[in-house]
Motif scaffolding. Structure first.
Motif, PDB file in Angstrom:
ATOM      1  N   CYS A  82      -4.137  10.654  -6.441  1.00 13.50           N
ATOM      2  CA  CYS A  82      -3.926  10.009  -5.146  1.00 13.50           C
ATOM      3  C   CYS A  82      -3.898   8.499  -5.308  1.00 13.50           C
ATOM      4  CB  CYS A  82      -5.017  10.419  -4.162  1.00 13.50           C
ATOM      5  SG  CYS A  82      -6.684   9.963  -4.683  1.00 13.50           S
ATOM      6  N   ILE A  83      -3.256   7.841  -4.349  1.00 18.64           N
ATOM      7  CA  ILE A  83      -3.247   6.389  -4.303  1.00 18.64           C
ATOM      8  C   ILE A  83      -3.155   5.960  -2.848  1.00 18.64           C
ATOM      9  CG2 ILE A  83      -0.734   6.225  -4.594  1.00 18.64           C
ATOM     10  CD1 ILE A  83      -1.323   3.628  -6.246  1.00 18.64           C
ATOM     11  N   GLN A  84      -3.939   4.933  -2.500  1.00 19.50           N
ATOM     12  CA  GLN A  84      -3.881   4.409  -1.140  1.00 19.50           C
ATOM     13  C   GLN A  84      -2.700   3.440  -1.054  1.00 19.50           C
ATOM     14  OE1 GLN A  84      -7.399   2.336   0.277  1.00 19.50           O
ATOM     15  NE2 GLN A  84      -7.052   3.162   2.329  1.00 19.50           N
ATOM     16  N   ILE A  85      -1.881   3.627  -0.024  1.00 21.87           N
ATOM     17  CA  ILE A  85      -0.680   2.818   0.170  1.00 21.87           C
ATOM     18  C   ILE A  85      -0.944   1.836   1.313  1.00 21.87           C
ATOM     19  CG2 ILE A  85       1.794   2.871   0.677  1.00 21.87           C
ATOM     20  CD1 ILE A  85       1.153   4.333  -1.909  1.00 21.87           C
ATOM     21  N   ASN A  86      -0.680   0.559   1.070  1.00 23.40           N
ATOM     22  CA  ASN A  86      -1.012  -0.465   2.058  1.00 23.40           C
ATOM     23  C   ASN A  86       0.165  -0.919   2.903  1.00 23.40           C
ATOM     24  OD1 ASN A  86      -3.826  -0.649   1.594  1.00 23.40           O
ATOM     25  ND2 ASN A  86      -3.384  -1.643  -0.338  1.00 23.40           N
ATOM     26  N   GLU A  87       1.102  -0.013   3.126  1.00 24.96           N
ATOM     27  CA  GLU A  87       2.194  -0.227   4.074  1.00 24.96           C
ATOM     28  C   GLU A  87       2.672   1.141   4.537  1.00 24.96           C
ATOM     29  OE1 GLU A  87       6.161  -1.296   2.115  1.00 24.96           O
ATOM     30  OE2 GLU A  87       4.712  -1.972   0.635  1.00 24.96           O
ATOM     31  N   SER A  88       3.416   1.173   5.622  1.00 28.19           N
ATOM     32  CA  SER A  88       3.965   2.442   6.106  1.00 28.19           C
ATOM     33  C   SER A  88       4.864   3.034   5.035  1.00 28.19           C
ATOM     34  CB  SER A  88       4.780   2.213   7.385  1.00 28.19           C
ATOM     35  OG  SER A  88       3.951   1.731   8.402  1.00 28.19           O
ATOM     36  N   PHE A  89       4.890   4.373   4.946  1.00 28.89           N
ATOM     37  CA  PHE A  89       5.720   5.024   3.937  1.00 28.89           C
ATOM     38  C   PHE A  89       6.186   6.380   4.418  1.00 28.89           C
ATOM     39  CE2 PHE A  89       1.381   6.298   3.053  1.00 28.89           C
ATOM     40  CZ  PHE A  89       1.445   7.611   2.644  1.00 28.89           C
ATOM     41  N   GLU A  90       7.226   6.886   3.765  1.00 26.30           N
ATOM     42  CA  GLU A  90       7.743   8.234   3.993  1.00 26.30           C
ATOM     43  C   GLU A  90       7.722   8.977   2.679  1.00 26.30           C
ATOM     44  OE1 GLU A  90      11.702   8.009   5.563  1.00 26.30           O
ATOM     45  OE2 GLU A  90      10.996   7.659   7.598  1.00 26.30           O
ATOM     46  N   VAL A  91       7.512  10.271   2.748  1.00 29.63           N
ATOM     47  CA  VAL A  91       7.532  11.100   1.550  1.00 29.63           C
ATOM     48  C   VAL A  91       8.199  12.430   1.888  1.00 29.63           C
ATOM     49  CG1 VAL A  91       5.195  11.987   1.959  1.00 29.63           C
ATOM     50  CG2 VAL A  91       6.146  12.094  -0.329  1.00 29.63           C
ATOM     51  N   GLU A  92       9.050  12.888   0.992  1.00 28.11           N
ATOM     52  CA  GLU A  92       9.682  14.190   1.152  1.00 28.11           C
ATOM     53  C   GLU A  92       8.681  15.249   0.719  1.00 28.11           C
ATOM     54  OE1 GLU A  92      13.462  16.692  -0.622  1.00 28.11           O
ATOM     55  OE2 GLU A  92      13.504  14.510  -0.719  1.00 28.11           O
ATOM     56  N   MET A 112       7.633  13.415   5.855  1.00 31.49           N
ATOM     57  CA  MET A 112       6.409  13.075   6.581  1.00 31.49           C
ATOM     58  C   MET A 112       6.163  11.587   6.399  1.00 31.49           C
ATOM     59  SD  MET A 112       3.901  16.320   5.849  1.00 31.49           S
ATOM     60  CE  MET A 112       2.785  15.865   7.148  1.00 31.49           C
ATOM     61  N   ARG A 113       5.530  10.987   7.392  1.00 30.38           N
ATOM     62  CA  ARG A 113       5.258   9.554   7.365  1.00 30.38           C
ATOM     63  C   ARG A 113       3.773   9.291   7.180  1.00 30.38           C
ATOM     64  NH1 ARG A 113       9.515   9.772  11.249  1.00 30.38           N
ATOM     65  NH2 ARG A 113      11.244   8.435  10.575  1.00 30.38           N
ATOM     66  N   GLY A 114       3.485   8.255   6.435  1.00 29.19           N
ATOM     67  CA  GLY A 114       2.125   7.770   6.292  1.00 29.19           C
ATOM     68  C   GLY A 114       2.028   6.378   6.892  1.00 29.19           C
ATOM     69  N   LEU A 172      -1.290   8.642  -0.568  1.00 30.12           N
ATOM     70  CA  LEU A 172      -0.231   9.491  -1.107  1.00 30.12           C
ATOM     71  C   LEU A 172      -0.894  10.408  -2.114  1.00 30.12           C
ATOM     72  CD1 LEU A 172       2.739  10.287  -1.370  1.00 30.12           C
ATOM     73  CD2 LEU A 172       2.952   8.519  -3.136  1.00 30.12           C
ATOM     74  N   MET A 173      -0.789  11.708  -1.887  1.00 40.34           N
ATOM     75  CA  MET A 173      -1.466  12.712  -2.703  1.00 40.34           C
ATOM     76  C   MET A 173      -0.446  13.462  -3.551  1.00 40.34           C
ATOM     77  SD  MET A 173      -4.390  12.188  -1.137  1.00 40.34           S
ATOM     78  CE  MET A 173      -5.559  13.527  -1.236  1.00 40.34           C
ATOM     79  N   ILE A 174      -0.863  13.869  -4.740  1.00 40.98           N
ATOM     80  CA  ILE A 174      -0.064  14.766  -5.580  1.00 40.98           C
ATOM     81  C   ILE A 174      -0.900  16.023  -5.780  1.00 40.98           C
ATOM     82  CG2 ILE A 174       1.101  15.129  -7.775  1.00 40.98           C
ATOM     83  CD1 ILE A 174       1.451  12.092  -7.951  1.00 40.98           C
ATOM     84  N   GLY A 175      -0.410  17.139  -5.266  1.00 44.92           N
ATOM     85  CA  GLY A 175      -1.155  18.393  -5.299  1.00 44.92           C
ATOM     86  C   GLY A 175      -1.110  19.086  -6.646  1.00 44.92           C
ATOM     87  N   VAL A 176      -1.744  20.237  -6.726  1.00 43.46           N
ATOM     88  CA  VAL A 176      -1.896  20.973  -7.980  1.00 43.46           C
ATOM     89  C   VAL A 176      -0.575  21.476  -8.543  1.00 43.46           C
ATOM     90  CG1 VAL A 176      -4.283  21.641  -7.535  1.00 43.46           C
ATOM     91  CG2 VAL A 176      -2.443  23.128  -6.762  1.00 43.46           C
ATOM     92  N   ASN A 177       0.448  21.592  -7.712  1.00 38.24           N
ATOM     93  CA  ASN A 177       1.761  22.035  -8.188  1.00 38.24           C
ATOM     94  C   ASN A 177       2.771  20.891  -8.252  1.00 38.24           C
ATOM     95  OD1 ASN A 177       1.074  24.813  -8.473  1.00 38.24           O
ATOM     96  ND2 ASN A 177       1.122  24.994  -6.255  1.00 38.24           N
ATOM     97  N   GLY A 178       2.281  19.638  -8.208  1.00 36.52           N
ATOM     98  CA  GLY A 178       3.153  18.482  -8.288  1.00 36.52           C
ATOM     99  C   GLY A 178       3.765  18.067  -6.966  1.00 36.52           C
ATOM    100  N   GLU A 179       3.403  18.738  -5.871  1.00 36.37           N
ATOM    101  CA  GLU A 179       3.945  18.396  -4.555  1.00 36.37           C
ATOM    102  C   GLU A 179       3.278  17.112  -4.042  1.00 36.37           C
ATOM    103  OE1 GLU A 179       0.317  20.949  -3.644  1.00 36.37           O
ATOM    104  OE2 GLU A 179       1.782  20.750  -5.255  1.00 36.37           O
ATOM    105  N   MET A 180       4.043  16.286  -3.348  1.00 39.19           N
ATOM    106  CA  MET A 180       3.507  15.051  -2.783  1.00 39.19           C
ATOM    107  C   MET A 180       3.395  15.185  -1.271  1.00 39.19           C
ATOM    108  SD  MET A 180       5.150  11.880  -4.911  1.00 39.19           S
ATOM    109  CE  MET A 180       6.818  12.168  -4.347  1.00 39.19           C
ATOM    110  N   TYR A 181       2.376  14.548  -0.709  1.00 34.09           N
ATOM    111  CA  TYR A 181       2.187  14.562   0.733  1.00 34.09           C
ATOM    112  C   TYR A 181       1.267  13.407   1.128  1.00 34.09           C
ATOM    113  CZ  TYR A 181      -2.045  17.002  -0.802  1.00 34.09           C
ATOM    114  OH  TYR A 181      -3.200  17.331  -1.434  1.00 34.09           O
TER     115      TYR A 181
END
Length: 77
Positions: A26-36, A42-44, A50-59
């Motif tokens: 995971c990493i904290q993002i210090n501006e608005s972002f979008e991720v597929e 989805m928007r942050g 920004l998280m990377i899950g156990v199967n490589g998925e980002m959210y």
């Protein structure tokens, strides 16, 4: 088909469970972002993670939710 509504807990015999302590990246993002994601774009917000899950998925993960449910580690687990 059963239907459940938020904040209306059904009268069922629920079991207790604890989420497995699976390390993720995971990493904290210090501006608005979008991720597929698997569910679509989805928007942050500024300060979300920004998280990377156990199967490589980002959210994205809301900052408040992250603080309630995650502890940062030193990466050796």
């Amino acid at each position: 088909m059963l239907k459940f509504k938020q904040h209306n807990i059904p009268d069922l015999e629920f079991q207790s469970a604890i989420k497995k302590p699976i390390p993720i990246r995971c990493i904290q993002i210090n501006e608005s972002f979008e991720v597929e994601t698997l569910e679509g774009i989805m928007r942050g917000k500024r300060g979300d993670w920004l998280m990377i899950g156990v199967n490589g998925e980002m959210y994205p993960c809301d900052k408040g939710i992250f603080e309630k449910t995650y502890d940062l580690t030193d990466g050796t687990e």
